[in-house]
Design an enzyme around this catalytic site. Structure first.
Site, PDB file in Angstrom:
ATOM      1  N   ARG A 237       0.857  -1.188   0.000  1.00 38.90           N
ATOM      2  CA  ARG A 237       0.000   0.000   0.000  1.00 38.90           C
ATOM      3  C   ARG A 237       0.894   1.238   0.000  1.00 38.90           C
ATOM      4  O   ARG A 237       1.921   1.272   0.704  1.00 38.90           O
ATOM      5  CB  ARG A 237      -0.915   0.042   1.234  1.00 38.90           C
ATOM      6  CG  ARG A 237      -2.104  -0.910   1.179  1.00 38.90           C
ATOM      7  CD  ARG A 237      -3.132  -0.537   0.114  1.00 38.90           C
ATOM      8  NE  ARG A 237      -4.280  -1.437   0.102  1.00 38.90           N
ATOM      9  CZ  ARG A 237      -4.412  -2.513  -0.680  1.00 38.90           C
ATOM     10  NH1 ARG A 237      -3.452  -2.843  -1.526  1.00 38.90           N
ATOM     11  NH2 ARG A 237      -5.503  -3.251  -0.625  1.00 38.90           N
ATOM     12  N   GLU A 266      -2.665   7.338  -5.004  1.00 35.34           N
ATOM     13  CA  GLU A 266      -2.966   6.661  -6.276  1.00 35.34           C
ATOM     14  C   GLU A 266      -4.444   6.723  -6.673  1.00 35.34           C
ATOM     15  O   GLU A 266      -4.780   6.570  -7.855  1.00 35.34           O
ATOM     16  CB  GLU A 266      -2.549   5.182  -6.202  1.00 35.34           C
ATOM     17  CG  GLU A 266      -3.429   4.332  -5.299  1.00 35.34           C
ATOM     18  CD  GLU A 266      -3.010   2.875  -5.256  1.00 35.34           C
ATOM     19  OE1 GLU A 266      -1.817   2.604  -5.069  1.00 35.34           O
ATOM     20  OE2 GLU A 266      -3.885   2.006  -5.405  1.00 35.34           O
ATOM     21  N   HIS A 298      -0.988  -0.546  -9.604  1.00 34.39           N
ATOM     22  CA  HIS A 298      -1.715  -1.491  -8.740  1.00 34.39           C
ATOM     23  C   HIS A 298      -2.185  -2.711  -9.551  1.00 34.39           C
ATOM     24  O   HIS A 298      -3.365  -3.072  -9.522  1.00 34.39           O
ATOM     25  CB  HIS A 298      -2.910  -0.781  -8.069  1.00 34.39           C
ATOM     26  CG  HIS A 298      -3.258  -1.374  -6.733  1.00 34.39           C
ATOM     27  ND1 HIS A 298      -3.460  -0.617  -5.602  1.00 34.39           N
ATOM     28  CD2 HIS A 298      -3.428  -2.662  -6.353  1.00 34.39           C
ATOM     29  CE1 HIS A 298      -3.764  -1.408  -4.591  1.00 34.39           C
ATOM     30  NE2 HIS A 298      -3.740  -2.662  -5.023  1.00 34.39           N
TER      31      HIS A 298
HETATM   32  P1  NAD Z   1      -1.504 -11.065   5.259  1.00 32.18           P
HETATM   33  O1  NAD Z   1      -2.541 -10.563   6.180  1.00 32.18           O
HETATM   34  O2  NAD Z   1      -1.462 -12.506   4.915  1.00 32.18           O
HETATM   35  O3  NAD Z   1      -0.051 -10.681   5.832  1.00 32.18           O
HETATM   36  C1  NAD Z   1       0.250  -9.441   6.378  1.00 32.18           C
HETATM   37  C2  NAD Z   1       1.377  -9.664   7.368  1.00 32.18           C
HETATM   38  O4  NAD Z   1       1.758  -8.377   7.864  1.00 32.18           O
HETATM   39  C3  NAD Z   1       0.968 -10.512   8.586  1.00 32.18           C
HETATM   40  O5  NAD Z   1       1.914 -11.532   8.792  1.00 32.18           O
HETATM   41  C4  NAD Z   1       0.943  -9.518   9.731  1.00 32.18           C
HETATM   42  O6  NAD Z   1       1.321 -10.100  10.970  1.00 32.18           O
HETATM   43  C5  NAD Z   1       1.969  -8.508   9.257  1.00 32.18           C
HETATM   44  N1  NAD Z   1       1.826  -7.232   9.945  1.00 32.18           N
HETATM   45  C6  NAD Z   1       0.695  -6.634  10.400  1.00 32.18           C
HETATM   46  N2  NAD Z   1       1.009  -5.481  11.020  1.00 32.18           N
HETATM   47  C7  NAD Z   1       2.355  -5.363  10.942  1.00 32.18           C
HETATM   48  C8  NAD Z   1       3.279  -4.406  11.422  1.00 32.18           C
HETATM   49  N3  NAD Z   1       2.864  -3.334  12.115  1.00 32.18           N
HETATM   50  N4  NAD Z   1       4.590  -4.592  11.168  1.00 32.18           N
HETATM   51  C9  NAD Z   1       5.009  -5.687  10.503  1.00 32.18           C
HETATM   52  N5  NAD Z   1       4.185  -6.646  10.044  1.00 32.18           N
HETATM   53  C10 NAD Z   1       2.883  -6.476  10.256  1.00 32.18           C
HETATM   54  O7  NAD Z   1      -1.613 -10.157   3.956  1.00 32.18           O
HETATM   55  P2  NAD Z   1      -1.096 -10.519   2.492  1.00 32.18           P
HETATM   56  O8  NAD Z   1      -2.157 -11.268   1.765  1.00 32.18           O
HETATM   57  O9  NAD Z   1       0.277 -11.081   2.579  1.00 32.18           O
HETATM   58  O10 NAD Z   1      -1.077  -9.059   1.856  1.00 32.18           O
HETATM   59  C11 NAD Z   1      -0.142  -8.084   2.293  1.00 32.18           C
HETATM   60  C12 NAD Z   1      -0.556  -6.740   1.753  1.00 32.18           C
HETATM   61  O11 NAD Z   1      -0.447  -6.755   0.320  1.00 32.18           O
HETATM   62  C13 NAD Z   1      -2.055  -6.403   1.982  1.00 32.18           C
HETATM   63  O12 NAD Z   1      -2.230  -5.771   3.216  1.00 32.18           O
HETATM   64  C14 NAD Z   1      -2.376  -5.487   0.839  1.00 32.18           C
HETATM   65  O13 NAD Z   1      -2.237  -4.158   1.292  1.00 32.18           O
HETATM   66  C15 NAD Z   1      -1.320  -5.789  -0.206  1.00 32.18           C
HETATM   67  N6  NAD Z   1      -1.887  -6.306  -1.458  1.00 32.18           N
HETATM   68  C16 NAD Z   1      -1.570  -5.658  -2.624  1.00 32.18           C
HETATM   69  C17 NAD Z   1      -2.062  -6.127  -3.824  1.00 32.18           C
HETATM   70  C18 NAD Z   1      -1.699  -5.470  -5.131  1.00 32.18           C
HETATM   71  O14 NAD Z   1      -2.310  -5.758  -6.169  1.00 32.18           O
HETATM   72  N7  NAD Z   1      -0.698  -4.605  -5.163  1.00 32.18           N
HETATM   73  C19 NAD Z   1      -2.897  -7.251  -3.841  1.00 32.18           C
HETATM   74  C20 NAD Z   1      -3.179  -7.895  -2.641  1.00 32.18           C
HETATM   75  C21 NAD Z   1      -2.671  -7.415  -1.452  1.00 32.18           C
END
Ligand code: NAD
Length: 351
Positions: A237, A266, A298
């Site tokens: 993000r 964005e 994105h």
């Molecule tokens: P997920 O929930 O499986 O994993 C997120 C991880 O971040 C977890 O392990 C959590 O413990 C950790 N976390 C939470 N707060 C934290 C902090 N303060 N410091 C460090 N780690 C922390 O999520 P995911 O499916 O792996 O997705 C990750 C991110 O990717 C989503 O939040 C989303 O914003 C982004 N995303 C982007 C796209 C894209 O098209 N660009 C698509 C899907 C997801």
């Protein structure tokens, strides 16, 4: 027949939703417009609303939905930083999402950005199209034995760490607020604190959600600690990076490469065509002038498999809601923001 209104709908996703809906039988209506206070009125008379990442679900929108008798909103996305979960909870609106549609799509796009930036594929493509076959200026580095820092080791971060470790034989340092030590031991990667990641990494890649704790996790202070020439990748993000600080550090050479699939501001631009209009956002415009910055809009999630899973899971989420089944993919103020405090009573619903 239950009626569902889609905001921010694009033709490439309608195709998948219409196909899967043959097995669900909802009435699906698609709007290209984004959801905000003004457009929220269009949902009057619907049973449910389906939103994407740039739709704004703030207090006012949620109150309007409540007024129209809508009590379910399904996000066709994993991230939910665009939702005021507290307001949703207070107004008894259930928020559903697609938590794991294809972590591979985002992880693989992350790797594509690393390789493209390092080997300057984006520059080479343009050069050879112009019949310029020189290679000066395209020098890269071996990923082998370099250090990568992975911030956030959930579904996506774990796959990225695995590819970097097993595919490229890199040293992988990880940071997560909720570390999975047995996974790390098996993969032979190490959890460290954030400062250790900043100081030691040749590549830093962000895979944590955007929340109060992670907003500008890459701040002035973080950039100051980094190695000269570090590569920054953000497919998570935009708000995770202080973009003005990133630009400062691109200008002074501290940051050697930046791969950005997301950007703080964005919402106005990504997924839209501005090629004939130009940009009014000077920060985005400045970012696009750097030869060592690669911006994609994105699109990390954008694979066939991901769109299939998003369509199926979103429609299944609605079906589970309307049929009073257990809700596997609900997020609420308690589940999302105050972890481990959800009693999930009433058929797995948060309230
Ligand atoms: P997920 O929930 O499986 O994993 C997120 C991880 O971040 C977890 O392990 C959590 O413990 C950790 N976390 C939470 N707060 C934290 C902090 N303060 N410091 C460090 N780690 C922390 O999520 P995911 O499916 O792996 O997705 C990750 C991110 O990717 C989503 O939040 C989303 O914003 C982004 N995303 C982007 C796209 C894209 O098209 N660009 C698509 C899907 C997801």
């Amino acid at each position: 027949m239950k009626k569902i209104l889609f905001y921010s709908a694009k033709s490439y996703e309608k195709e998948f939703f219409d196909l899967f809906n043959k097995n669900f039988g909802f009435e699906l209506n698609y709007l290209e417009t984004k959801l905000n206070k003004e457009t929220s009125y269009l949902a009057k008379g619907y049973d449910g609303v389906c939103c994407f990442v740039h739709d704004i679900l703030n207090k006012e929108v949620i109150k309007n939905f409540r007024g129209f008798g809508i009590d379910v909103v399904a996000l066709r996305a994993a991230g939910y930083n665009n939702v005021d979960l507290k307001a949703a909870y207070e107004n008894r609106i259930h928020i559903l999402r697609v938590p794991r549609y294809s972590p591979y799509s985002v992880a693989e796009h992350t790797i594509a950005m690393i390789l493209s930036l390092n080997r300057k594929i984006h520059k080479a493509y343009v050069r050879t199209r112009e019949l310029n076959f020189e290679i000066d200026g395209l020098l890269g580095f071996d990923l082998y034995s370099k250090t990568a820092g992975v911030i956030g080791t959930g579904n996506i971060g774990k796959i990225v760490a695995k590819i970097l470790k097993l595919g490229f034989d890199m040293q992988v340092l990880c940071y997560d607020s909720n570390p999975d030590y047995s996974w790390a031991d098996n993969l032979k990667v190490k959890y460290v604190d954030l400062e250790t990641i900043f100081v030691n990494s040749d590549i830093i890649t962000l895979h944590c959600p955007l929340n109060k704790e992670t907003y500008h996790i890459l701040s002035e202070d973080a950039f100051n600690k980094m190695k000269k020439g570090v590569m920054i990748i953000n497919t998570s993000r935009g708000g995770l990076i202080d973009t003005k600080e990133l630009i400062k550090n691109l200008k002074n050479g501290k940051v050697g490469f930046a791969g950005l699939d997301v950007y703080e501001e964005e919402d106005e631009y990504f997924f839209e065509d501005f090629s004939t209009k130009g940009l009014t956002d000077d920060i985005l415009a400045r970012l696009l002038t750097f030869p060592n910055v690669l911006v994609t809009s994105h699109q990390a999630f954008f694979t066939k498999e991901a769109l299939e899973n998003i369509a199926y899971t979103t429609l299944k989420n609605f079906q589970d809601y309307f049929q009073n089944n257990r809700l596997e993919n609900e997020i609420c103020y308690f589940c999302g923001e105050i972890k481990n405090n959800c009693n999930k009573v009433n058929f797995g619903r948060c309230f």
